[in-house]
Motif scaffolding. Structure first.
Motif, PDB file in Angstrom:
ATOM      1  N   SER A  46       3.431   1.451  -5.303  1.00  0.00           N
ATOM      2  CA  SER A  46       2.594   0.624  -6.159  1.00  0.00           C
ATOM      3  C   SER A  46       3.196  -0.749  -6.528  1.00  0.00           C
ATOM      4  O   SER A  46       2.613  -1.573  -6.948  1.00  0.00           O
ATOM      5  N   GLU A  47       4.113  -1.095  -5.652  1.00  0.00           N
ATOM      6  CA  GLU A  47       4.656  -2.395  -5.663  1.00  0.00           C
ATOM      7  C   GLU A  47       4.228  -3.359  -4.218  1.00  0.00           C
ATOM      8  O   GLU A  47       4.001  -2.649  -3.403  1.00  0.00           O
ATOM      9  N   ASP A  48       3.954  -4.549  -4.553  1.00  0.00           N
ATOM     10  CA  ASP A  48       3.754  -5.545  -3.207  1.00  0.00           C
ATOM     11  C   ASP A  48       4.931  -5.716  -2.486  1.00  0.00           C
ATOM     12  O   ASP A  48       5.594  -7.090  -2.472  1.00  0.00           O
ATOM     13  N   ILE A  49       5.725  -4.641  -1.970  1.00  0.00           N
ATOM     14  CA  ILE A  49       7.007  -4.837  -1.218  1.00  0.00           C
ATOM     15  C   ILE A  49       6.933  -5.397   0.041  1.00  0.00           C
ATOM     16  O   ILE A  49       5.832  -5.642   0.877  1.00  0.00           O
ATOM     17  N   SER A  50       8.089  -5.618   0.582  1.00  0.00           N
ATOM     18  CA  SER A  50       8.075  -6.341   2.165  1.00  0.00           C
ATOM     19  C   SER A  50       8.048  -5.202   2.972  1.00  0.00           C
ATOM     20  O   SER A  50       8.234  -4.119   2.573  1.00  0.00           O
ATOM     21  N   ILE A  51       7.448  -5.400   4.106  1.00  0.00           N
ATOM     22  CA  ILE A  51       7.306  -4.512   5.281  1.00  0.00           C
ATOM     23  C   ILE A  51       7.866  -5.024   6.532  1.00  0.00           C
ATOM     24  O   ILE A  51       7.804  -6.070   6.677  1.00  0.00           O
TER      25      ILE A  51
END
Length: 286
Positions: A46-51
């Motif tokens: 649900s988080e705008d995380i790094s990929i």
């Protein structure tokens, strides 16, 4: 649903998806994150995380949104004549198009084949009626009518809790934090805060500790209804920003129950005088 292998490192999922699907509205990305409709290596986030390069994304966003094949139905038109058109905006859509975000204005123009001009706005997550002029001349007339409070805009919403007063006029002060896309409410005048006035009437007390309200904005500020009602202890059901997320999850509500449902033309000017007394109501349910 689409599975995608990430080609290179990105600091944010949203940045990657916007680069890959340049017609995908920003709001659709963040709604998918809130609803955990995006998985990274089969793990919900649900988080705008790094990929990273090689990560597998599973994206539960419709192809219509991914590829910008968004359109309007004639069923969404609440009223139309030679000068104006009133359209019911769906949730998760902006009114005025931006570079990477399709707005209702472009969809209306495409549907009727001429350029239209929005005369007011609704928050992205608020559904409901929006007035468009079919010429700059009528746009200016409608701007003046709105400025002079000749058009009453009424909203329906469902809030948690049961307000004791069946009718109330609420007064407070609002500060807009544009950087974080938030507003803050104070009962006292402070530097940078603007006075707001919100009226509500109880329509129905529901059995699940919620209440249906009709709301009228005397002042019209960003997020005013959502923030003002939350401030007095009655947040809107499904509001992920000013509401109670644990309660929303417990009720399995993922959409904001707020809609601009009625327009009342109290007065009208110039070539639009025929609209005086007209009431336009949305066909949609809350």
């Amino acid at each position: 649903m689409r599975k995608i292998i990430v080609e290179k490192d990105y600091k944010k999922i949203s940045t990657y998806l916007q680069n890959k699907f340049n017609r995908l509205p920003k709001g659709a990305i963040f709604k998918a994150l809130r609803n955990k409709d995006i998985r990274v290596n089969d793990v919900k986030t649900s988080e705008d995380i790094s990929i990273k390069a090689g990560d597998e994304l599973t994206v539960y966003i419709t192809d219509d949104l991914l590829f910008g094949n968004v359109s309007l139905s004639r069923n969404q038109v609440a009223y139309e004549d030679e000068n104006i058109i009133v359209v019911s905006k769906p949730q998760n859509m902006i009114v005025v198009s931006e570079e990477n975000d399709i707005g209702l204005d472009k969809l209306v123009s495409k549907m009727i084949g001429i350029e239209v001009y929005p005369c007011h706005r609704l928050d992205r997550n608020t559904a409901g009626l929006v007035i468009f002029a079919k010429s700059h001349e009528n746009e200016q007339i409608l701007f003046n009518m709105i400025k002079n409070h000749d058009i009453k805009k009424l909203y329906k919403c469902t809030v948690y809790g049961k307000p004791k007063n069946k009718k109330a006029t609420l007064k407070a002060y609002l500060f807009k934090d544009s950087k974080n896309s938030m507003v803050y409410i104070s009962d006292e005048k402070k530097k940078g805060y603007t006075e707001i006035i919100t009226k509500y009437t109880v329509l129905n007390y529901n059995n699940d500790n919620t209440t249906d309200l009709e709301v009228e904005l005397i002042t019209g500020k960003t997020h005013q209804i959502r923030a003002h009602l939350a401030h007095i202890g009655y947040p809107i059901v499904g509001d992920g920003k000013y509401g109670i997320n644990d309660v929303n999850k417990a009720h399995k509500v993922t959409w904001q129950k707020l809609m601009a449902y009625k327009l009342v033309f109290l007065n009208a000017e110039d070539k639009l005088t025929y609209l005086k007394g007209k009431i336009i109501t949305s066909k949609d349910e809350l």
